[in-house]
Design an enzyme around this catalytic site. Structure first.
Site, short mmCIF file in Angstrom:
data_model
loop_
_atom_site.label_atom_id
_atom_site.label_comp_id
_atom_site.label_asym_id
_atom_site.label_seq_id
_atom_site.Cartn_x
_atom_site.Cartn_y
_atom_site.Cartn_z
N GLY A 16 0.85 -1.19 0.00
CA GLY A 16 0.00 0.00 0.00
C GLY A 16 0.89 1.23 0.00
N PHE A 17 0.31 2.37 0.38
CA PHE A 17 1.08 3.62 0.38
C PHE A 17 2.30 3.51 1.29
CE2 PHE A 17 -3.15 5.14 -0.83
CZ PHE A 17 -2.82 5.90 -1.94
N VAL A 82 0.13 -12.99 4.29
CA VAL A 82 0.86 -13.22 5.54
C VAL A 82 -0.15 -13.54 6.64
CG1 VAL A 82 2.32 -12.16 7.29
CG2 VAL A 82 2.71 -11.68 4.86
N GLU A 173 -17.96 11.52 -0.93
CA GLU A 173 -17.52 11.36 -2.32
C GLU A 173 -18.39 10.33 -3.04
OE1 GLU A 173 -12.90 12.80 -1.79
OE2 GLU A 173 -13.26 10.66 -2.01
N GLN A 320 -1.39 10.34 3.32
CA GLN A 320 -0.18 11.13 3.56
C GLN A 320 0.60 10.63 4.78
OE1 GLN A 320 1.95 13.30 2.48
NE2 GLN A 320 0.94 13.37 0.50
C1 LIG Z 1 -12.54 4.08 -0.09
C2 LIG Z 1 -11.37 4.80 0.55
C3 LIG Z 1 -11.12 6.12 0.21
C4 LIG Z 1 -10.05 6.79 0.79
N1 LIG Z 1 -9.81 8.09 0.42
C5 LIG Z 1 -8.75 8.73 0.93
C6 LIG Z 1 -8.43 10.05 0.53
O1 LIG Z 1 -9.14 10.65 -0.29
N2 LIG Z 1 -7.33 10.64 1.05
C7 LIG Z 1 -6.52 9.98 1.95
O2 LIG Z 1 -5.52 10.54 2.38
N3 LIG Z 1 -6.79 8.74 2.35
C8 LIG Z 1 -7.87 8.09 1.86
N4 LIG Z 1 -8.16 6.82 2.27
C9 LIG Z 1 -7.28 6.19 3.27
C10 LIG Z 1 -6.00 5.68 2.64
O3 LIG Z 1 -6.30 4.93 1.50
C11 LIG Z 1 -5.25 4.85 3.67
O4 LIG Z 1 -4.95 5.67 4.76
C12 LIG Z 1 -3.98 4.28 3.08
O5 LIG Z 1 -4.29 3.40 2.02
C13 LIG Z 1 -3.18 3.54 4.15
O6 LIG Z 1 -2.04 3.02 3.56
P1 LIG Z 1 -1.40 1.67 4.12
O7 LIG Z 1 -0.18 1.42 3.29
O8 LIG Z 1 -1.29 1.73 5.58
O9 LIG Z 1 -2.49 0.55 3.80
P2 LIG Z 1 -3.14 0.10 2.44
O10 LIG Z 1 -3.00 1.14 1.39
O11 LIG Z 1 -4.48 -0.40 2.78
O12 LIG Z 1 -2.22 -1.12 1.99
C14 LIG Z 1 -2.19 -2.33 2.68
C15 LIG Z 1 -1.65 -3.40 1.75
O13 LIG Z 1 -1.44 -4.57 2.52
C16 LIG Z 1 -1.90 -5.69 1.79
N5 LIG Z 1 -2.26 -6.71 2.75
C17 LIG Z 1 -3.26 -6.67 3.68
N6 LIG Z 1 -3.26 -7.80 4.39
C18 LIG Z 1 -2.26 -8.55 3.94
C19 LIG Z 1 -1.76 -9.84 4.29
N7 LIG Z 1 -2.29 -10.55 5.30
N8 LIG Z 1 -0.73 -10.35 3.60
C20 LIG Z 1 -0.17 -9.63 2.57
N9 LIG Z 1 -0.60 -8.42 2.20
C21 LIG Z 1 -1.62 -7.89 2.88
C22 LIG Z 1 -3.09 -5.15 1.01
O14 LIG Z 1 -3.35 -5.96 -0.13
C23 LIG Z 1 -2.62 -3.76 0.63
O15 LIG Z 1 -1.94 -3.73 -0.59
C24 LIG Z 1 -9.22 6.13 1.71
C25 LIG Z 1 -9.47 4.80 2.04
C26 LIG Z 1 -10.54 4.14 1.47
C27 LIG Z 1 -10.79 2.70 1.83
#
Ligand SMILES: Cc1cc2nc3c(=O)[nH]c(=O)nc-3n(C[C@H](O)[C@H](O)[C@H](O)COP(=O)(O)OP(=O)(O)OC[C@H]3O[C@@H](n4cnc5c(N)ncnc54)[C@H](O)[C@@H]3O)c2cc1C
Length: 436
Positions: A16-17, A82, A173, A320
């Site tokens: 993810g991000f 995982v 949205e 962010q």
């Molecule tokens: C519908 C929606 C709209 C959003 N809009 C906004 C916005 O406009 N602006 C903003 O700032 N934020 C927004 N967010 C929030 C933002 O997307 C999250 O804060 C951000 O994605 C968090 O990043 P992350 O890397 O922590 O997790 P994620 O981006 O969720 O990435 C997690 C990754 O881990 C992987 N994963 C999960 N479990 C496992 C496992 N057991 N084994 C292997 N891989 C795994 C997933 O496949 C994924 O690729 C939105 C969220 C959603 C759901």
């Protein structure tokens, strides 16, 4: 990070991000990086609602992880889910049964939706976290119109009522995009149906939409949505969800076959499996440099982590924060390899923005510099511009820009395809979505 003759191995869970930015930040560090994700692509979650409302193709908001790292020689990718971490053996254990050794671990598996114990949410509701879920929702919405086209009584029983729970940015949205689809696009698809009977109901428990935003932005969002025909219900809490209706606290029954749950998230269940202390929202408690107290060789970042501002306010679960934490952890790992301590993480808040629908958005930027607020068309433009910059992949940017321009001038939404078979809802949910 252990000091071995071979290059230390950094395992990053989640593309993810947060995870992507951690791996990218290690570009010049003397480490081998393995990124593991259950999908072979990164999902740009902020644009999922546009897939669900037929504005963008699924492929436009995803990017293959292997392509992201095509030019970064110290990164490899493994597709797998995982399940847990064996701290003794320093291994990450996959659902396939394989164990993957690490010297340093970065856990970034994100968040899952939280049903707050409300019965029926996960049995009958839709969530938006993955591409599958966005496609399932789009298919379901269009399927309601297909059914009503030959069975007009379907509309009498709530078949064309679309309820969204949660008046935060995702709910707002979604409501704006959905009402435009119903108003401007579907009437010409279904000449045999009175599409004006379709309606969008936005249910918010609090007394305002977009709670973290300033007063003017909140009032603007509510005004625009109401003007465009969204039935905004403030102070409306959902008590039960059923296949063909929702019961509100207070007993009111709302007939609907579509409930979209945008009411809040909690830390990914992998956090519990780490066996380290969890804090508010089932997020993993981390030290100031984002490492774990009991396992300093491991870091938890992004939506999973409970990190705070110096004034102890928990950081929000937004992109962010995840991006900056990913970059920060890469710097801490590089510093430790040089024998230095990692600096504490400090979030630089660039502000927040949300789109309310065509030509209407709110952007509250640079809060630390006194704040800059755009509303209306300028807020909408600022949103489009920044999302294009952050959307990964050149082709995705070109496709998204072309689709937005085309949709804007023609009021068309080209991705009106029913691609998903009708199946029990729970089976479609993001793995890991669970009851509290
Ligand atoms: C519908 C929606 C709209 C959003 N809009 C906004 C916005 O406009 N602006 C903003 O700032 N934020 C927004 N967010 C929030 C933002 O997307 C999250 O804060 C951000 O994605 C968090 O990043 P992350 O890397 O922590 O997790 P994620 O981006 O969720 O990435 C997690 C990754 O881990 C992987 N994963 C999960 N479990 C496992 C496992 N057991 N084994 C292997 N891989 C795994 C997933 O496949 C994924 O690729 C939105 C969220 C959603 C759901």
């Amino acid at each position: 990070v252990t000091d071995t003759a071979a290059r230390p191995r950094v395992v990053v869970i989640g593309a993810g991000f947060a995870g992507l930015n951690a791996a990218k930040g290690l570009r010049n560090a003397p480490v081998d990086v393995l990124v593991i994700d259950q999908h072979n692509y990164h999902t740009f979650q902020p644009l999922l609602y546009q897939v669900a409302t037929a504005g963008l193709d699924a492929g436009d908001v995803a990017h293959q992880v292997r392509d992201v790292f095509r030019r970064q020689r110290n990164v490899r990718f493994r597709m797998g889910r995982v399940e847990r971490v064996d701290w003794e053996a320093r291994e990450v254990l996959l659902a396939s049964g394989d164990g993957i050794g690490f010297d340093c671990l970065v856990v970034a598996a994100g968040a899952v939706y939280h049903d707050f114990g409300i019965p029926g949410v996960f049995d009958h509701g839709f969530v938006l976290k993955s591409l599958h879920e966005a496609i399932a929702l789009r298919s379901h919405v269009l399927r309601q119109f297909e059914r009503a086209a030959h069975d007009p009584a379907h509309a009498d029983h709530g078949g064309l009522t679309f309820a969204i729970v949660g008046g935060g940015p995702t709910g707002v949205e979604m409501a704006g995009a959905l009402v435009e689809l119903l108003d401007r696009v579907l009437p010409s698809d279904y000449p045999e149906l009175d599409v004006s009977r379709a309606r969008v109901v936005l249910l918010e428990m609090a007394e305002a939409l977009l709670l973290p935003y300033g007063e003017r932005s909140r009032a603007y969002a509510e005004r625009v949505l109401r003007r465009r025909g969204v039935d905004v219900r403030l102070g409306a809490a959902v008590a039960e969800v059923h296949a063909d209706h929702v019961v509100l606290a207070g007993g009111e029954r709302l007939a609907t076959h579509t409930l979209i749950w945008a009411a809040g998230v909690r830390g990914h269940p992998l956090g519990e499996a780490l066996g380290t202390p969890l804090g508010r929202g089932a997020r993993v408690q981390v030290r100031s440099d984002l490492s774990l107290e009991d396992h300093p060789e491991a870091f938890v970042i992004g939506d999973m982590a409970l990190a705070s501002d110096p004034d102890r306010t928990p950081l929000p679960q937004v992109a962010q924060v995840a991006i900056q934490q990913g970059r920060h952890v890469a710097r801490v790992i590089a510093a430790r390899l040089r024998g230095e301590a990692g600096a504490p993480f400090r979030y630089q808040d660039p502000g927040q923005m949300a789109i309310i629908g065509r030509s209407a958005g709110v952007a509250e930027l640079a809060p630390r510099l006194g704040g800059l607020r755009f509303g209306g068309f300028l807020g909408w433009l600022a949103w489009l511009f920044l999302h294009l910059i952050y959307l990964p992949g050149h082709q995705n940017r070109v496709n998204a820009f072309a689709s937005w321009a085309y949709n804007f001038f023609t009021y068309d939404r080209h991705a009106r395809l029913i691609l998903d078979e009708e199946r029990p809802r729970r089976a479609r949910m993001t793995r890991g979505t669970m009851r509290s």
